[in-house]
Design an enzyme around this catalytic site. Structure first.
Site, PDB file in Angstrom:
ATOM      1  N   SER A  90       1.204  -1.170  -0.244  1.00  0.00           N
ATOM      2  CA  SER A  90      -0.433  -0.009  -0.487  1.00  0.00           C
ATOM      3  C   SER A  90       0.764   1.477   0.234  1.00  0.00           C
ATOM      4  O   SER A  90       1.614   1.902  -0.776  1.00  0.00           O
ATOM      5  CB  SER A  90      -0.561  -0.551   1.239  1.00  0.00           C
ATOM      6  OG  SER A  90      -1.893   0.942   0.631  1.00  0.00           O
ATOM      7  N   GLU A 136      -8.809  -5.373  -4.212  1.00  0.00           N
ATOM      8  CA  GLU A 136      -8.293  -4.185  -4.031  1.00  0.00           C
ATOM      9  C   GLU A 136      -9.729  -3.500  -2.788  1.00  0.00           C
ATOM     10  O   GLU A 136      -9.020  -3.077  -1.746  1.00  0.00           O
ATOM     11  CB  GLU A 136      -7.837  -3.125  -5.036  1.00  0.00           C
ATOM     12  CG  GLU A 136      -5.943  -3.911  -4.894  1.00  0.00           C
ATOM     13  CD  GLU A 136      -4.870  -4.195  -3.833  1.00  0.00           C
ATOM     14  OE1 GLU A 136      -5.334  -3.448  -3.072  1.00  0.00           O
ATOM     15  OE2 GLU A 136      -4.044  -4.728  -4.743  1.00  0.00           O
ATOM     16  N   HIS A 179      -7.943  -5.914  -0.219  1.00  0.00           N
ATOM     17  CA  HIS A 179      -5.858  -5.042  -0.144  1.00  0.00           C
ATOM     18  C   HIS A 179      -6.470  -5.239   1.596  1.00  0.00           C
ATOM     19  O   HIS A 179      -6.197  -5.762   2.460  1.00  0.00           O
ATOM     20  CB  HIS A 179      -6.864  -3.432   0.088  1.00  0.00           C
ATOM     21  CG  HIS A 179      -5.698  -2.739   0.495  1.00  0.00           C
ATOM     22  ND1 HIS A 179      -4.398  -2.431  -0.696  1.00  0.00           N
ATOM     23  CD2 HIS A 179      -5.043  -1.898   1.623  1.00  0.00           C
ATOM     24  CE1 HIS A 179      -3.740  -1.578  -0.120  1.00  0.00           C
ATOM     25  NE2 HIS A 179      -3.821  -1.327   1.287  1.00  0.00           N
TER      26      HIS A 179
END
Length: 515
Positions: free
Chosen positions: A197, A325, A421
């Site tokens: 990330s 995600e 995610h």
């Protein structure tokens, strides 16, 4: 500068000892791995050093006890609370932690250096899922984690301060690794950085930064966000944050402000960020307040441009994303299964590329519901396509990139989050229990989760030690991709429809309208 403060005595035999550049350190031994925590890699960025580039840490006499994590950089958490230090308190925000299966200078083990994510706003290396013990022990590598400045402290564009202080902290941590890791059994010529990330965006930025050149041999970028700001956009956001306190975004005005209060000022702006969407554009619509700034100095260009120009052609790259995600963020906003056609239309208009992007999504995904269209375009804009394009930029310049997608639908929360995610983080570290990993993976841990985690850990450590994760490099014609699932397969890039929609997009610097 030498200090002896707060070191305590360290009788022989209580734990493994090493001699670092700053002085002797005593750590602990945990499950067969030597662990050293809370080692300063730079001076505390407070007082006269507030908002400055990192400076060398003080040395010490005697043996420094290194068994507790250092305090987190000033921040608020995802839920707006200042997190507990989970270790020592104080101003030593800039510390590293080391796990080594063999803390002997002769060992010359490969080194993995982790950069955590958190929207460039929150995060701390002491989170249980970042414990490097299993990765070090089973992979035969040295694992390093560290804290860096976040939010206003690390990424706001402040007059009189260098841009991208958080990235400069990361460079300083890598310089510490270069100068010290041999003592812990690591090889400074075999350093691989990895992050997810905002950590993946940091890895991408480091690949583009002249100051970071030569500090690592290979890089792993997980779920790379496509957000890199212009100086004007970053300065405008900083001005809004400072204005919450009735101040100007300058070192002179902000240096004496309590760090926790400054973090809360950023939160106040974040709480009303949608009201600024017309002025700040796409970042505001995704509640993104901070990102690396393309300032022409610390960060000369976006990672996509820099890699396409060959900036890190000699650095092998392992890069990938999860399939779903956006799913976690949709759930956190309460929209999971509740997206209206109007919300899907707005997301397509805001984030699909080009004037015909929305219609191209509808044509490419004729069967997609509003929920699916909403998730697809958000996933693609923020993480999936920036990640893919990073691999393509590296390959286009003659470098080597290995692409992956995590597609395993995790059973946590009834399986509603899919391959969301952040799911890759506990799988890569092998830390599958505890509150956050358990939320995604479920309890008790299933055999298939253990098998998938072992496969991903092997890929990461093999890439660090041998330069090969176990599947072919990405090529523009074949687009071979490792899909991590049960079972895992190597196949052509699975998100082909999205790839075609975004193939001519450049992921430019995000700027104020009219720049």
């Amino acid at each position: 500068m030498t200090t002896t403060g707060a070191l305590g005595s360290a009788p022989a035999g209580l734990g493994p000892q090493v001699r670092a550049v700053g002085g002797r350190l005593r750590g602990s031994r945990e499950s067969g791995v030597a662990v050293f925590r809370g080692i300063p890699f730079a001076a505390p960025p407070v007082g006269a050093l507030r908002f400055a580039a990192p400076r060398p840490a003080a040395t010490w006499d005697g043996v420094r006890t290194a068994v507790s994590y250092g305090p987190p950089a000033p921040q608020t958490s995802e839920i707006g609370e200042v997190p507990a230090s989970q270790g020592e308190s104080g101003d030593d925000w800039l510390t590293v932690n080391v796990w080594s299966p063999e803390p002997d200078p002769a060992a010359k083990l490969a080194v993995l250096v982790w950069i955590y994510g958190g929207a460039y706003t929150f995060g701390v290396a002491s989170r249980p899922e970042f414990d490097g013990g299993r990765l070090a022990r089973e992979g035969g590598v040295v694992v390093v984690t560290f804290n860096y400045r976040l939010g206003i402290e690390g990424f706001a564009q402040i007059a009189g301060a260098p841009s991208n202080r958080g990235l400069l902290d990361q460079v300083a941590a890598l310089e510490w690794v270069r100068d010290n890791i041999t003592a812990f059994g690591g090889d400074p010529d075999r350093v691989t950085i990895f992050g997810e990330s905002a950590g993946g965006g940091s890895v991408a930025a480091l690949l583009a930064m002249p100051r970071a050149a030569g500090l690592f041999r290979a890089a792993v970028a997980q779920s790379v966000p496509g957000t890199f700001f212009s100086t004007d956009l970053a300065a405008d956001i900083a001005a809004a944050c400072a204005d919450e306190l009735g101040l100007a975004p300058t070192v002179a005005d902000l240096a004496a402000v309590d760090p926790a209060l400054l973090a809360l000022a950023g939160d106040a702006v974040a709480a009303t960020i949608m009201e600024r969407a017309r002025r700040w554009g796409q970042p505001a619509r995704r509640s993104i307040l901070f990102a690396p700034v393309v300032d022409g100095d610390v960060l000369p260009a976006t990672p996509w441009q820099a890699l396409a120009d060959g900036a890190s052609r000699a650095v092998p790259l392992l890069v990938g994303h999860t399939r779903d995600e956006q799913r976690l963020f949709t759930a956190m906003s309460g929209l999971l299964g509740q997206v209206t056609p109007e919300q899907a239309d707005a997301a397509l208009q805001d984030f699909a590329p080009g004037p015909d992007g929305a219609s191209r999504y509808r044509d490419a995904y004729p069967e997609a519901s509003p929920d699916q269209l909403y998730e697809l375009v958000h996933s693609d804009w923020l993480f999936r396509m920036p990640t893919l394009h990073l691999a393509e930029a590296q390959a286009a310049a003659g470098g080597r990139a290995h692409l992956y997608e995590l597609a395993w639908p995790a059973p946590g929360m009834g399986g509603t989050l899919g391959a969301c995610h952040g799911l890759d983080v506990p799988l890569v570290f092998g830390n599958l229990t505890g509150s956050q990993p358990a939320m995604l993976i479920g309890e008790p841990t299933t055999p298939e989760a253990e098998v998938l985690s072992a496969r991903m850990r092997t890929a990461w450590t093999s890439f660090a030690t041998e330069g090969d994760p176990g599947w072919p490099a990405y090529e523009p014609d074949r687009r071979l991709t490792q899909v991590f699932d049960t079972p895992s397969v190597i196949t052509a890039y699975p998100e082909e429809r999205s790839r075609l929609i975004w193939r001519n997009h450049s992921f430019p610097v995000l700027a104020l309208p009219g720049e």
